[in-house]
Design an enzyme around this catalytic site. Structure first.
Site, PDB file in Angstrom:
ATOM      1  N   SER A 270       0.831  -1.215   0.000  1.00 58.79           N
ATOM      2  CA  SER A 270       0.000   0.000   0.000  1.00 58.79           C
ATOM      3  C   SER A 270       0.859   1.256   0.000  1.00 58.79           C
ATOM      4  O   SER A 270       0.358   2.364   0.153  1.00 58.79           O
ATOM      5  CB  SER A 270      -0.923   0.013   1.227  1.00 58.79           C
ATOM      6  OG  SER A 270      -0.145  -0.093   2.397  1.00 58.79           O
TER       7      SER A 270
ATOM      8  N   GLN B  11      -6.728  -2.416   4.893  1.00 57.63           N
ATOM      9  CA  GLN B  11      -5.777  -1.618   4.127  1.00 57.63           C
ATOM     10  C   GLN B  11      -6.447  -0.944   2.922  1.00 57.63           C
ATOM     11  O   GLN B  11      -5.941   0.048   2.399  1.00 57.63           O
ATOM     12  CB  GLN B  11      -4.637  -2.532   3.652  1.00 57.63           C
ATOM     13  CG  GLN B  11      -3.571  -1.830   2.877  1.00 57.63           C
ATOM     14  CD  GLN B  11      -2.440  -2.773   2.529  1.00 57.63           C
ATOM     15  OE1 GLN B  11      -1.691  -3.202   3.389  1.00 57.63           O
ATOM     16  NE2 GLN B  11      -2.319  -3.106   1.257  1.00 57.63           N
TER      17      GLN B  11
ATOM     18  N   TYR C  58      -8.330  -6.800  13.543  1.00 56.07           N
ATOM     19  CA  TYR C  58      -7.676  -6.341  12.321  1.00 56.07           C
ATOM     20  C   TYR C  58      -7.737  -7.425  11.246  1.00 56.07           C
ATOM     21  O   TYR C  58      -7.493  -8.609  11.504  1.00 56.07           O
ATOM     22  CB  TYR C  58      -6.191  -5.963  12.580  1.00 56.07           C
ATOM     23  CG  TYR C  58      -5.549  -5.457  11.303  1.00 56.07           C
ATOM     24  CD1 TYR C  58      -5.665  -4.125  10.931  1.00 56.07           C
ATOM     25  CD2 TYR C  58      -4.903  -6.335  10.417  1.00 56.07           C
ATOM     26  CE1 TYR C  58      -5.137  -3.673   9.722  1.00 56.07           C
ATOM     27  CE2 TYR C  58      -4.377  -5.882   9.220  1.00 56.07           C
ATOM     28  CZ  TYR C  58      -4.498  -4.553   8.877  1.00 56.07           C
ATOM     29  OH  TYR C  58      -3.999  -4.098   7.691  1.00 56.07           O
TER      30      TYR C  58
ATOM     31  N   LYS D 132      -7.235   3.121   2.239  1.00 55.71           N
ATOM     32  CA  LYS D 132      -6.358   4.216   1.787  1.00 55.71           C
ATOM     33  C   LYS D 132      -6.831   4.899   0.508  1.00 55.71           C
ATOM     34  O   LYS D 132      -6.913   6.130   0.453  1.00 55.71           O
ATOM     35  CB  LYS D 132      -4.922   3.719   1.549  1.00 55.71           C
ATOM     36  CG  LYS D 132      -4.320   2.891   2.640  1.00 55.71           C
ATOM     37  CD  LYS D 132      -3.996   3.716   3.845  1.00 55.71           C
ATOM     38  CE  LYS D 132      -3.458   2.850   4.982  1.00 55.71           C
ATOM     39  NZ  LYS D 132      -4.266   1.654   5.345  1.00 55.71           N
TER      40      LYS D 132
ATOM     41  N   THR E 250     -38.964  26.200  -8.396  1.00 52.08           N
ATOM     42  CA  THR E 250     -39.215  24.862  -7.836  1.00 52.08           C
ATOM     43  C   THR E 250     -39.548  24.015  -9.063  1.00 52.08           C
ATOM     44  O   THR E 250     -40.142  24.529 -10.020  1.00 52.08           O
ATOM     45  CB  THR E 250     -40.384  24.841  -6.839  1.00 52.08           C
ATOM     46  OG1 THR E 250     -41.571  25.243  -7.509  1.00 52.08           O
ATOM     47  CG2 THR E 250     -40.142  25.759  -5.641  1.00 52.08           C
ATOM     48  N   HIS E 251     -39.170  22.767  -9.035  1.00 55.88           N
ATOM     49  CA  HIS E 251     -39.361  21.871 -10.204  1.00 55.88           C
ATOM     50  C   HIS E 251     -38.707  22.439 -11.468  1.00 55.88           C
ATOM     51  O   HIS E 251     -39.139  22.124 -12.573  1.00 55.88           O
ATOM     52  CB  HIS E 251     -40.845  21.613 -10.485  1.00 55.88           C
ATOM     53  CG  HIS E 251     -41.648  21.271  -9.275  1.00 55.88           C
ATOM     54  ND1 HIS E 251     -41.875  19.974  -8.865  1.00 55.88           N
ATOM     55  CD2 HIS E 251     -42.261  22.055  -8.360  1.00 55.88           C
ATOM     56  CE1 HIS E 251     -42.605  19.978  -7.756  1.00 55.88           C
ATOM     57  NE2 HIS E 251     -42.848  21.229  -7.428  1.00 55.88           N
TER      58      HIS E 251
ATOM     59  N   LYS F  30     -17.041  27.664 -29.140  1.00 57.88           N
ATOM     60  CA  LYS F  30     -17.409  27.077 -27.847  1.00 57.88           C
ATOM     61  C   LYS F  30     -16.548  27.570 -26.686  1.00 57.88           C
ATOM     62  O   LYS F  30     -15.362  27.780 -26.811  1.00 57.88           O
ATOM     63  CB  LYS F  30     -17.284  25.544 -27.897  1.00 57.88           C
ATOM     64  CG  LYS F  30     -18.348  24.845 -28.688  1.00 57.88           C
ATOM     65  CD  LYS F  30     -19.757  24.998 -28.114  1.00 57.88           C
ATOM     66  CE  LYS F  30     -20.000  24.170 -26.870  1.00 57.88           C
ATOM     67  NZ  LYS F  30     -19.995  22.725 -27.153  1.00 57.88           N
TER      68      LYS F  30
ATOM     69  N   SER G  20     -13.440  24.158 -27.525  1.00 54.88           N
ATOM     70  CA  SER G  20     -13.656  22.894 -28.231  1.00 54.88           C
ATOM     71  C   SER G  20     -12.583  22.759 -29.298  1.00 54.88           C
ATOM     72  O   SER G  20     -12.198  23.741 -29.928  1.00 54.88           O
ATOM     73  CB  SER G  20     -15.045  22.902 -28.872  1.00 54.88           C
ATOM     74  OG  SER G  20     -15.083  21.988 -29.946  1.00 54.88           O
TER      75      SER G  20
ATOM     76  N   GLU H 285     -18.480  20.933 -14.726  1.00 59.50           N
ATOM     77  CA  GLU H 285     -18.887  19.576 -15.112  1.00 59.50           C
ATOM     78  C   GLU H 285     -18.031  18.526 -14.400  1.00 59.50           C
ATOM     79  O   GLU H 285     -18.527  17.483 -13.975  1.00 59.50           O
ATOM     80  CB  GLU H 285     -18.749  19.392 -16.624  1.00 59.50           C
ATOM     81  CG  GLU H 285     -19.730  20.228 -17.420  1.00 59.50           C
ATOM     82  CD  GLU H 285     -19.357  20.228 -18.896  1.00 59.50           C
ATOM     83  OE1 GLU H 285     -19.742  19.290 -19.594  1.00 59.50           O
ATOM     84  OE2 GLU H 285     -18.658  21.159 -19.338  1.00 59.50           O
TER      85      GLU H 285
ATOM     86  N   ASN I 245     -16.574  26.148 -22.798  1.00 59.32           N
ATOM     87  CA  ASN I 245     -17.271  25.126 -22.015  1.00 59.32           C
ATOM     88  C   ASN I 245     -16.993  25.228 -20.513  1.00 59.32           C
ATOM     89  O   ASN I 245     -15.858  25.470 -20.104  1.00 59.32           O
ATOM     90  CB  ASN I 245     -16.836  23.733 -22.494  1.00 59.32           C
ATOM     91  CG  ASN I 245     -17.208  23.496 -23.942  1.00 59.32           C
ATOM     92  OD1 ASN I 245     -18.236  23.977 -24.404  1.00 59.32           O
ATOM     93  ND2 ASN I 245     -16.349  22.775 -24.659  1.00 59.32           N
TER      94      ASN I 245
ATOM     95  N   ASN J 236      -0.905  -2.654  13.554  1.00 55.90           N
ATOM     96  CA  ASN J 236      -2.364  -2.497  13.628  1.00 55.90           C
ATOM     97  C   ASN J 236      -2.774  -1.259  14.430  1.00 55.90           C
ATOM     98  O   ASN J 236      -3.688  -0.529  14.040  1.00 55.90           O
ATOM     99  CB  ASN J 236      -3.003  -3.756  14.238  1.00 55.90           C
ATOM    100  CG  ASN J 236      -2.712  -4.993  13.408  1.00 55.90           C
ATOM    101  OD1 ASN J 236      -2.157  -4.882  12.314  1.00 55.90           O
ATOM    102  ND2 ASN J 236      -3.084  -6.162  13.913  1.00 55.90           N
TER     103      ASN J 236
HETATM  104  N1  ARG Z   1      -0.500  -1.489   5.994  1.00 50.43           N
HETATM  105  C1  ARG Z   1      -1.522  -2.061   6.829  1.00 50.43           C
HETATM  106  C2  ARG Z   1      -2.818  -1.257   6.711  1.00 50.43           C
HETATM  107  O1  ARG Z   1      -2.801  -0.247   6.145  1.00 50.43           O
HETATM  108  C3  ARG Z   1      -1.103  -2.044   8.247  1.00 50.43           C
HETATM  109  C4  ARG Z   1      -0.267  -3.220   8.510  1.00 50.43           C
HETATM  110  C5  ARG Z   1      -0.947  -4.248   9.282  1.00 50.43           C
HETATM  111  N2  ARG Z   1      -0.659  -5.435   8.586  1.00 50.43           N
HETATM  112  C6  ARG Z   1      -0.688  -6.659   9.145  1.00 50.43           C
HETATM  113  N3  ARG Z   1      -0.381  -7.606   8.388  1.00 50.43           N
HETATM  114  N4  ARG Z   1      -1.028  -6.830  10.398  1.00 50.43           N
HETATM  115  O2  ARG Z   1      -3.840  -1.670   7.199  1.00 50.43           O
END
Ligand code: ARG
Length: 456
Positions: free
Chosen positions: A21, A321, A316, A324, A154-155, A282, A276, A289, A284, A109
């Site tokens: 990650s 993960q 956990y 993210k 309205t509408h 044009k 355009s 948008e 835009n 964790n």
């Molecule tokens: N990179 C992991 C996350 O974002 C945290 C690591 C925990 N990984 C594990 N194998 N206990 O959640």
């Protein structure tokens, strides 16, 4: 590798790429280091680290932070599973074996939960300041357009005349509610998960109050199992971004309509429009948008991550993960959208005269004329019917309200007299509104003042 002892083989390189990650959680580097410094100082306070070891670790961590900021160090994306392992490995390079003591009593964790909490906390403040900037822009424009008449809908059917300022102030109210969602999230991030360990706490005498205090939290969290599996704050944040984007998207939709030739009410500046490649004439409203379009993706981030969460057993699981990508994507998209819409609106020009004549004496006054009849003692339902008949007659004769003579009105109801003619005048129309929160120019001015004082 972080778990060397038990393993004979390295992780397959495709498996590492699949599971890493780092590309995303590198955004958490500063928070990861802040958390590690607090953890090291706590370990020193309970004599698990000596003063010297602690100093060495802290200065190594600070150096990593600087190296990252001045681009002299960048972790190799193909080598590390996440930001935590990348930082730890760099720390080994910088300070040697002492680095191996930092992770005492800590799991990734509790570390990741802490990093995200610290990150969201800062981001809530950033987003709130961007919202305030946009609110200020809207107030500036509103001040100049307290009497600029536009149709209220309205509408998407013309309903009653309002002022442009009144319309823009509706967005100031929405933006205020958006801010309150981020304040709510921030205020609830007041407990530190650090020291929860992998899931069950630690046999070491970790002083969780100490690290919580160092990091500015009110207290440590109350249950380690919950602490490492809780991502409610991410869902709150993704929801707040979604509602915020929804408001920007509704405004964008109006800007797109207003900038069409048919409406011809707003002219966006060249710096926030595109042309355009085919049609030379044009111009835009692409930024509006795109804000509207990106809102769909931000909604998707919420529902996607809520779905990731819904069947996870405690505590956990690596699925977590997957928080993210939605988190950073929603946040960055919303922040960018706030800046872009602010720039687009502050550089736009409004066609002030656009509706002044067109609305003069049109049917959007119908409700006010019904109110006039009510003040003459007529029950509202009768007044509604009478004005409906006036509209019908106008439409039949191809006329506006204002071109009806008093005799013609009297032929529909004897209650009409000279004083109704003044009700057909659009120029005094807004002033006739009396209620709190209405489009009355005086009340709108007071509301602008209220906001200007509040948002200093
Ligand atoms: N990179 C992991 C996350 O974002 C945290 C690591 C925990 N990984 C594990 N194998 N206990 O959640």
């Amino acid at each position: 590798m972080l778990w060397g002892g038990r393993f004979k083989e390295e992780l397959n390189s495709r498996a590492l790429k699949f599971s890493s990650s780092l590309k995303y959680d590198i955004n958490l580097l500063q928070e990861d280091i802040e958390g590690s410094i607090a953890h090291a100082e706590m370990l020193s306070s309970i004599n698990i680290l000596s003063n010297d070891e602690c100093k060495k670790i802290v200065s190594g961590l600070k150096q990593i932070s600087e190296e990252w900021q001045n681009n002299s160090w960048k972790p190799d994306a193909g080598k590390f599973e996440d930001v935590h392992s990348a930082v730890e490995s760099r720390l080994f390079e910088l300070i040697g074996d002492t680095a191996g003591k930092l992770h005492t009593g800590r799991s990734r964790n509790d570390q990741i939960a802490l990093d995200i909490i610290l990150w969201i906390n800062k981001r809530c403040s950033l987003i709130n300041s961007l919202i305030i900037e946009f609110q200020k822009t809207l107030l500036e424009i509103s001040s100049a357009h307290v009497e600029t008449l536009i149709p209220g809908y309205t509408h998407l059917q013309r309903a009653q005349p309002i002022s442009l300022a009144f319309h823009l102030l509706a967005y100031v109210e929405m933006l205020e509610r958006d801010k309150s969602r981020f304040y709510f999230i921030k205020n609830n991030l007041n407990q530190s998960p650090l020291g929860s360990g992998a899931l069950a706490g630690s046999t070491l005498p970790l002083d969780r109050n100490y690290s919580a205090d160092k990091l500015g939290f009110e207290s440590p969290t109350g249950n380690a199992l919950d602490s490492v599996s809780n991502r409610d704050f991410i869902l709150d944040y993704l929801h707040a971004c979604s509602v915020g984007m929804m408001h920007l998207s509704r405004f964008s939709e109006e800007i797109i309509i207003w900038s069409s030739s048919e409406w011809n009410f707003i002219k966006l500046s060249d710096s926030f429009t595109t042309g355009s490649s085919l049609m030379p004439q044009k111009k835009n409203p692409d930024m509006a948008e795109l804000i509207r379009g990106k809102t769909g993706r931000v909604y998707g981030n919420y529902i996607g991550f809520a779905s990731t969460m819904k069947s996870l057993p405690l505590s956990y699981n690596r699925d977590l993960q997957e928080d993210k990508e939605p988190l950073f994507d929603s946040s960055f998209t919303y922040e960018d959208s706030l800046e872009i819409i602010n720039g687009m609106i502050s550089t736009a020009a409004f066609n002030v005269k656009r509706f002044a004549e067109e609305l003069q004496g049109d049917f959007s006054l119908a409700t006010d004329i019904a109110d006039w009849l009510v003040l003459k003692g007529m029950p509202f339902r009768d007044a509604h019917r009478i004005v409906g008949l006036v509209v019908q007659k106008c439409e039949k004769d191809g006329k506006k309200f204002s071109s009806m003579s008093l005799d013609e009105l009297k032929s529909i109801s004897q209650v009409f007299d000279e004083s109704v003619m003044e009700y057909l005048d659009m120029n005094s129309e807004l002033k006739k509104k009396k209620t709190i929160g209405s489009t009355n120019p005086q009340l709108v001015k007071e509301r602008i003042d209220f906001w200007k004082k509040k948002l200093v």
